[in-house]
Scaffold this active site. Structure first.
Site, PDB file in Angstrom:
ATOM      1  N   ASP A  12     -31.783  30.541  12.223  1.00  0.00           N
ATOM      2  CA  ASP A  12     -30.697  29.886  12.684  1.00  0.00           C
ATOM      3  C   ASP A  12     -30.241  29.098  11.852  1.00  0.00           C
ATOM      4  O   ASP A  12     -29.499  27.824  11.237  1.00  0.00           O
ATOM      5  CB  ASP A  12     -29.436  28.780  13.813  1.00  0.00           C
ATOM      6  CG  ASP A  12     -29.673  30.234  14.994  1.00  0.00           C
ATOM      7  OD1 ASP A  12     -29.717  31.536  14.729  1.00  0.00           O
ATOM      8  OD2 ASP A  12     -29.848  30.136  16.232  1.00  0.00           O
ATOM      9  N   LYS A  15     -29.537  31.911   7.163  1.00  0.00           N
ATOM     10  CA  LYS A  15     -29.395  33.133   6.403  1.00  0.00           C
ATOM     11  C   LYS A  15     -28.636  34.245   6.372  1.00  0.00           C
ATOM     12  O   LYS A  15     -28.030  34.764   5.522  1.00  0.00           O
ATOM     13  CB  LYS A  15     -30.560  33.901   7.529  1.00  0.00           C
ATOM     14  CG  LYS A  15     -31.846  33.377   7.457  1.00  0.00           C
ATOM     15  CD  LYS A  15     -32.840  34.013   8.290  1.00  0.00           C
ATOM     16  CE  LYS A  15     -32.389  34.551   9.437  1.00  0.00           C
ATOM     17  NZ  LYS A  15     -32.330  32.484  10.374  1.00  0.00           N
ATOM     18  N   GLY A  39     -28.710  36.662  15.126  1.00  0.00           N
ATOM     19  CA  GLY A  39     -27.628  35.899  15.541  1.00  0.00           C
ATOM     20  C   GLY A  39     -26.598  35.732  14.244  1.00  0.00           C
ATOM     21  O   GLY A  39     -27.486  35.020  13.962  1.00  0.00           O
ATOM     22  N   HIS A  40     -26.947  36.854  13.417  1.00  0.00           N
ATOM     23  CA  HIS A  40     -26.455  36.436  11.177  1.00  0.00           C
ATOM     24  C   HIS A  40     -24.676  36.093  11.154  1.00  0.00           C
ATOM     25  O   HIS A  40     -24.472  37.105  11.080  1.00  0.00           O
ATOM     26  CB  HIS A  40     -27.500  36.902  10.327  1.00  0.00           C
ATOM     27  CG  HIS A  40     -28.876  37.275  10.640  1.00  0.00           C
ATOM     28  ND1 HIS A  40     -29.247  38.697   9.794  1.00  0.00           N
ATOM     29  CD2 HIS A  40     -29.765  36.678  11.529  1.00  0.00           C
ATOM     30  CE1 HIS A  40     -30.734  37.397  10.729  1.00  0.00           C
ATOM     31  NE2 HIS A  40     -30.575  36.509  11.379  1.00  0.00           N
ATOM     32  N   GLN A 220     -34.303  35.260  12.374  1.00  0.00           N
ATOM     33  CA  GLN A 220     -35.759  34.636  12.783  1.00  0.00           C
ATOM     34  C   GLN A 220     -36.162  33.336  12.117  1.00  0.00           C
ATOM     35  O   GLN A 220     -35.877  33.654  10.985  1.00  0.00           O
ATOM     36  CB  GLN A 220     -36.807  35.003  14.317  1.00  0.00           C
ATOM     37  CG  GLN A 220     -36.201  35.507  15.367  1.00  0.00           C
ATOM     38  CD  GLN A 220     -35.566  37.290  15.253  1.00  0.00           C
ATOM     39  OE1 GLN A 220     -36.610  37.525  14.719  1.00  0.00           O
ATOM     40  NE2 GLN A 220     -34.331  37.594  15.732  1.00  0.00           N
TER      41      GLN A 220
END
Ligand code: GDP
Ligand code: IMO
Ligand code: MG
Length: 425
Positions: A12, A15, A39-40, A220
């Site tokens: 988080d 990225k 979750g990007h 990650q």
């Protein structure tokens, strides 16, 4: 040109935002590990896109690839494709035939195992760990199997009894393993994705020979890596830069740049040690100001001061050629700003994290203070227009980590980014 981008902390780091920006200069953006535990977030023109499996070059309309080292939940991917296409984003997406499929029983196993643990990991409950177990155990279902019903049936005949037993032993319902509606749904999605199945290694190597540019998108972060992270509080994949080559089938000499995305403070979601964690009002303030709630699970993220001890290890693990520093704006108004420059462990001072997770949990951070700033920096476009104290902070982090910060992010929007030099062009 081949660039690898990874998260330098506990995930988080931003990225998605940085990938979206860089995508302008790349032909292909490819995910190489993880699954929909990621979750990007990409924010363009005030619109927020939360991407779990589709690479973050989607908004720029690049060739997007999902590599064979990814664990893929076809339902999640299909929903994501539908959602993006309904917003007018046309996807040129390829999925490797060898990509591991997350089956409903992996999610069930993840849930059951996590519930039974006395010390929880706090997984995202997406079946990630159990899907990777099956890859290593050579009992995986692959993307290619979803477009061949007979092959899937044969595979499931072989795999199912052990899975059913494992689920029953954990007190779950074993019928999920061969539950026909799920299998039919997966086959239906396989049919719809058929034309997107590709050989990612081949595509990337040909692209590089043709002097096209490829950006590998990590998920990650360094300390969630299954080898080098804070076991057992890690994910089940290899999250550091070196893993991109192995997972994508690209030789290491092809790599030109390795970009680390690093937050101006630190966050973690899920369990496990984080020496600079702030459990006080300041930590809560960082969480609110930085909107630190999980993109995938909505869980509040734990927040703390920048940890240069962990940061140095991340530089070693990834070999960064440059870094993108995100969320500097969140520190505005905090004075002083602390940076962790060492740990005290059992009466000794150390400058590098211990290997043992238990020892890391006992480490007490040693801080250096930096003066803060109060000016709003969210609209700043030039590095020199940042307040001096903000620049000093950025430069102190560079000194401590020995890597240049080539981009500073001062807001979630694509345009809220300050480039210092030409970033890997
Ligand atoms: P990722 O998993 O590394 O892609 O990061 P996430 O998207 O899960 O979390 C980063 C969050 O911070 C997202 O909500 C982004 O929109 C947001 N974000 C990214 N960069 C910045 C920044 O510089 N400032 C602020 N305030 N928010 C940012
Ligand atoms: P992105 O790509 C932050 C964490 C989970 C849990 C641990 C194991 O958005 O940075 P898993 O479901 O992978 O078995 O959970 O890893 N985790 C993440 N934390 N960002 C992520 O992805 C994460 N993906 C997994 O919270 O602690
Ligand atoms: Mg995320």
């Amino acid at each position: 040109m081949f660039t690898i981008l990874t998260g330098a902390q506990f995930g988080d780091e931003g990225k998605g935002k940085v990938i979206d920006l860089l995508a302008e200069n790349y032909d292909i953006v490819v995910r190489f590990q993880g699954g929909d535990n990621a979750g990007h977030t990409v924010v363009v023109g005030g619109k927020k896109y939360k991407l779990h499996l589709v690479p973050s070059g989607a908004i720029f309309g690049r060739r997007l690839l999902i590599g064979p080292g990814v664990v893929l939940n076809p339902r999640v991917l299909w929903n994501e494709i539908q959602a993006l296409e309904s917003e007018g984003i046309k996807l040129d997406l390829g999925i490797d035939a060898k990509t591991t499929i997350i089956m409903p029983y992996h999610i069930e196993l993840d849930n059951l195992r996590e519930k039974a643990r006395s010390v929880k990991i706090g997984t995202t409950n997406r079946g990630i760990g159990f899907a990777y177990v099956d890859k290593i155990a050579r009992e995986e279902v692959q993307m290619g199997d979803l477009i061949d019903p007979a092959l899937l049936e044969t595979k499931l005949d072989e795999i199912a009894p052990a899975k059913e037993k494992a689920i029953a032993d954990m007190g779950g319902d074993p019928t999920i393993v061969r539950y026909a509606p799920y299998i039919d749904e997966y086959l239906e999605i396989g049919k719809r994705l058929k034309d997107r199945v590709t050989d990612v290694s081949r595509e990337i190597n040909i692209a590089l020979i043709e002097e096209k540019s490829v950006l590998a998108e990590g998920a990650q972060g360094a300390f969630l890596d299954v080898i080098h992270g804070t076991q057992k509080f890690v994910t089940s994949s290899f999250t550091t830069a070196g893993s991109a080559c192995a997972n994508l089938g690209v030789g290491p000499v092809m790599v030109d740049n390795v970009v680390g995305v690093i937050k101006a403070y630190i966050t973690r979601v899920g369990e496990g040690p984080m020496p600079t964690e702030l459990t006080d009002d300041l930590g809560a303030m960082m969480r609110e100001k930085g909107a630190e709630y999980g993109t995938t699970t909505g869980r509040p993220r734990r927040c703390g001061w920048f940890d240069a001890v962990l940061g140095l290890k991340s530089v070693y693990l990834n070999g960064y050629t440059e870094m993108a520093l995100t969320k500097l704006d969140v520190l505005t108004g905090i004075n002083p700003i602390k940076i962790c420059v060492g740990y005290e462990l059992d009466g000794e001072t150390i400058g590098y994290p211990p290997e043992s997770t238990r020892e890391l949990a006992r480490c007490k951070p040693m801080y250096e203070d930096m003066p803060g700033w109060t000016e709003d920096i969210t609209e700043v476009k030039e590095y020199d227009d940042l307040p001096k104290n903000a620049r000093d902070y950025v430069e102190r982090l560079e000194d401590l980590l020995g890597v240049d910060v080539s981009a500073v992010s001062v807001g979630a929007g694509r345009e809220q980014t300050i480039f210092r030099d030409e970033m890997e062009e």
